[in-house]
Design an enzyme around this catalytic site. Structure first.
Site, PDB file in Angstrom:
ATOM      1  N   ASP A   1       0.863  -1.175   0.000  1.00 14.97           N
ATOM      2  CA  ASP A   1       0.000   0.000   0.000  1.00 14.97           C
ATOM      3  C   ASP A   1       0.907   1.234   0.000  1.00 14.97           C
ATOM      4  OD1 ASP A   1      -2.102   1.702  -0.055  1.00 14.97           O
ATOM      5  OD2 ASP A   1      -3.166   0.833   1.631  1.00 14.97           O
TER       6      ASP A   1
HETATM    7  C1  BGC Z   1      -4.975   3.361   0.277  1.00 15.53           C
HETATM    8  C2  BGC Z   1      -5.246   2.353  -0.808  1.00 15.53           C
HETATM    9  C3  BGC Z   1      -5.134   3.002  -2.165  1.00 15.53           C
HETATM   10  C4  BGC Z   1      -3.764   3.632  -2.287  1.00 15.53           C
HETATM   11  C5  BGC Z   1      -3.498   4.260  -3.625  1.00 15.53           C
HETATM   12  C6  BGC Z   1      -3.709   4.155   0.025  1.00 15.53           C
HETATM   13  O1  BGC Z   1      -3.566   5.204   0.918  1.00 15.53           O
HETATM   14  O2  BGC Z   1      -4.905   2.692   1.515  1.00 15.53           O
HETATM   15  O3  BGC Z   1      -6.519   1.793  -0.621  1.00 15.53           O
HETATM   16  O4  BGC Z   1      -5.372   2.054  -3.160  1.00 15.53           O
HETATM   17  O5  BGC Z   1      -3.631   4.620  -1.288  1.00 15.53           O
HETATM   18  O6  BGC Z   1      -4.199   5.413  -3.811  1.00 15.53           O
END
Ligand code: BGC
Length: 733
Positions: free
Chosen positions: A266
């Site tokens: 993530d």
């Molecule tokens: C979130 C994810 C997301 C990623 C990309 C993160 O902060 O937890 O769910 O896909 O950002 O935007």
């Protein structure tokens, strides 16, 4: 899969170590074109990279449209020696530009085909916009409405979440060969939804039994359905952050589940191994993450900075890097990017598809199906003969009803409730006053103003019926949107009291991203419709439901607590050794059964339980029957029940089927959803609904035997929600 001839092993051999490591780096588009359009959801430290590293990065996060994608891809390929195209990924969560209701709302539709359709439509628009992979579905099981990200989940049930997970994967990916298919990335692995206290990014701690039985099944379902990518979660699992957790990412995901797709961290989660306290510095973080099998590092650069040295030092075997690169190249190949690096991206098609009639119709239907009628004592549905309707409250004419993850969605393209009502009744019959603002944390002072109350009360008095449109500003849920108080903002509660005190026929419509504590409101209001964040066509969909052009059919997939102090409150809980024996939900008084599991000041049951929702018609259940009272491992039993539409209008009922295992080698939940059937019945129509019980449905994570069934007594339950069920005993012999 695309049948292109490139030999990936050969390609891999031809790459320098820097080129290989580059494939593992994901960056936001503005780093490529200096044009800050990227969505930044985490801390952006100085990344310490220059054009050399950027020109070798393997993938991009969050471009906005075909034009930008083409520009970035062609500039990049011109500079990349080996001509390996960039992979474009984005958060297409519930629609691309034509926005569906939030996933929690879609969950409440119990319409798996509709969910698949939503992913299909989103994929078409996104693919035309140049996107290859979506960071969806988010299948984290949720039990705590304080957590802002419950809006992204389909709810509290592992079985239902698994069905949705599969449907979303099918909808996005198809067979991945068509240019309008995109790859799905299931997230956040694992158990992100169980953050302590409902506080985002917080510690998760649970037994492996609970993890496997409740939290893992939906990820597994997505993997089994063929999801091509998986994202780590921010939290620890058994003390080790997911992005450095070898047990989770290799032993379980790769070896036990045979997942051979790409794993992505993530946002910034590799770097977060340091504050988590499992890595001293970026080098150790990179080592742990790669060893755990994290292929792509999202938005931090520890792989780029340290992998080469770690390999030279012999701390990491280069074969681990090669494995990751091959998995990424394989996905690029399967998507056909070596044949056509601009795959799918098409400005004209994009313009034609986004917000086209067909897509608008689909999002409207989805919104209608996902609204949940919580209370219905006489006001709804409204008559179209009504002379004047007053729509009052901060969501009366508010385009911010897309939810916090609508990325490409545009407020100005969103139909408000006022517009929906005008479309139905014409301008003359609709009076509007917002009364107050929807509260934003940093704007609390201005948002608390009651100046608009007077006007709201004036038009409410003038009208024949009042629609009270209340809710949460979208920033109050979603990522980082956690609350300890999950009531409506004070000013809205006050507005509601003043409007309800007028004693006019009033229907409350709620726009929000989580189950709220609305106990007080539900005592005072006669009619409450939960509309969630209904998406682009929200206003039209709500108007259709308010006037009965669509009969509400949503059923909650996450309980509304009686108070936040009960949280977590979920239907498939254990019984405890001292269950509360009085009627489910009854308030206990001090002294009475003190030493049973209960609260002194609140019922055990939530205000509105899992599976609950009303309709404008009434469904009467006949006596449920079971064809035999015992079964062997090979046999099957049949449970039948008749359901009759006793009202005056057609409606859709979701007949729910639960099972309880009375005694096992480990304690079993009070009930578990094992099936459901949606039946649409004309007024007066009756139908028989059947559920089959087989041995597989009785399996659980046993004490010593893995997932297996155990002989003994069970109760089958059938009913309109998790609370009001008929029980039938049977035995597995
Ligand atoms: C979130 C994810 C997301 C990623 C990309 C993160 O902060 O937890 O769910 O896909 O950002 O935007």
């Amino acid at each position: 899969m695309k049948n292109n001839n490139i030999n990936l092993e050969e390609l891999l051999k031809s790459l320098t170590i820097e080129e290989k490591i580059g494939q593992l780096l994901q960056l936001a588009p503005f780093l490529f074109n200096d044009n800050n359009k990227g969505e930044i959801t985490g801390p952006m430290k100085d990344m310490g990279i220059g054009s050399k590293e950027i020109n070798l990065a393997g993938s991009v996060l969050g471009i906005s449209g075909a034009k930008e994608m083409k520009e970035i891809q062609s500039q990049y390929l011109a500079k990349h020696d080996k001509k390996i195209p960039l992979l474009f990924m984005a958060d297409v969560i519930h629609g691309y530009r034509t926005i569906y209701p939030i996933p929690l709302a879609l969950g409440c539709s119990w319409d798996i085909d509709m969910a698949e359709e939503s992913a299909r439509v989103a994929a078409k628009e996104a693919a035309a916009g140049g996107i290859h992979v979506t960071f969806s579905p988010m299948v984290d099981l949720v039990r705590d409405p304080r957590w802002g990200r419950v809006m992204e989940s389909t709810g509290e049930d592992p079985y239902l979440n698994g069905l949705y997970a599969r449907a979303f994967v099918r909808g996005y990916q198809g067979n991945l060969t068509n240019d309008d298919n995109i790859a799905a990335c299931v997230k956040h692995f694992a158990a992100y939804g169980a953050a302590e206290g409902g506080r985002d990014y917080n510690t998760v701690d649970m037994s492996e039994r609970t993890l496997r039985e409740y939290y893992l099944p939906a990820y597994k379902a997505a993997v089994d359905e063929g999801a091509r990518m998986l994202m780590t979660s921010f939290n620890v699992v058994d003390g080790v952050p997911s992005s450095g957790n070898e047990w989770l990412m290799r032993d379980l995901l790769r070896d036990e589940w045979n997942f051979d797709g790409v794993v992505i961290s993530d946002w910034g989660a590799v770097a977060e191994l340091i504050p988590h306290g499992v890595a001293e510095d970026g080098k150790e973080a990179a080592e742990k993450a790669l060893k755990a099998g994290v292929d792509i590092e999202m938005m931090t650069t520890h792989y780029v900075h340290h992998l080469k040295e770690l390999i030279e030092l012999g701390k990491i075997d280069e074969s681990l890097l090669d494995e990751s690169v091959l998995r990424i190249l394989q996905l690029k190949k399967d998507l056909g990017l070596f044949e056509n690096p601009f795959r799918g991206a098409d400005e004209e098609l994009e313009a034609k598809l986004i917000l086209c009639d067909e897509h608008r119709e689909s999002v409207r239907r989805a919104a209608e199906k996902s609204m949940v009628l919580l209370k219905n004592e006489g006001v709804l549905p409204l008559s179209k003969d009504v002379k004047k309707v007053a729509v009052v409250g901060p969501f009366a004419d508010n385009q911010m009803i897309l939810g916090g993850w609508a990325w490409q969605g545009k407020f100005e393209e969103t139909v408000t409730l006022k517009e929906g009502l005008i479309n139905k009744l014409g301008e003359d019959r609709v009076l509007v006053a917002k009364g107050c603002d929807s509260e934003l944390p940093e704007r609390v002072k201005t948002a608390m103003s009651e100046e608009g109350f007077e006007e709201a009360i004036r038009i409410a008095k003038e009208a024949e019926v009042v629609i009270l449109a209340l809710g949460e500003h979208f920033d109050l849920s979603g990522e980082g949107g956690c609350r300890t108080n999950i009531k409506l903002p004070n000013v809205q509660e006050k507005l509601a009291r003043e409007i309800l005190a007028l004693n006019k026929p009033t229907a409350v419509v709620l726009f929000n991203g989580r189950p709220l504590d609305i106990t007080e409101l539900s005592n005072e209001a006669t009619d409450i419709l939960e509309a969630w964040y209904p998406g682009t066509e929200g206003g039209n969909a709500v108007a259709n439901v308010l006037f009965g052009d669509a009969n509400p059919q949503g059923r909650l997939t996450m309980a509304f607590p009686y108070s936040v102090g009960q949280v977590p409150v979920y239907y498939n809980c254990l019984n405890t050794g001292r269950p509360k024996m009085k009627e489910y939900g009854e308030l206990h008084t001090f002294g009475e059964d003190r030493y049973c599991s209960h609260y002194l000041d609140a019922p055990n049951a939530p205000l509105y339980p899992f599976g609950y929702g009303l309709s404008y018609t009434t469904f009467k259940y006949g006596e449920a029957t079971i064809n035999k009272d015992s079964m062997t491992m090979e046999e099957k039993l049949t449970v039948k029940v008749t359901v009759k539409n006793e009202g005056k209008v057609a409606g859709t009922e979701t007949v729910q089927f639960y099972i309880r295992d009375i005694s096992g080698s480990v304690s079993r939940p009070l009930k578990e959803l094992k099936g459901f059937k949606q039946v649409t019945l004309a007024a007066g129509q009756e139908t028989e609904v059947e559920f089959e019980i087989n041995e597989e449905m009785l399996r659980f994570n046993t004490l010593r035997n893995g997932f297996a069934s155990e002989k003994g007594k069970f109760i089958a339950m059938v009913g309109p929600n998790s609370k009001e069920v008929q029980e039938l005993e049977f035995e597995l012999i």
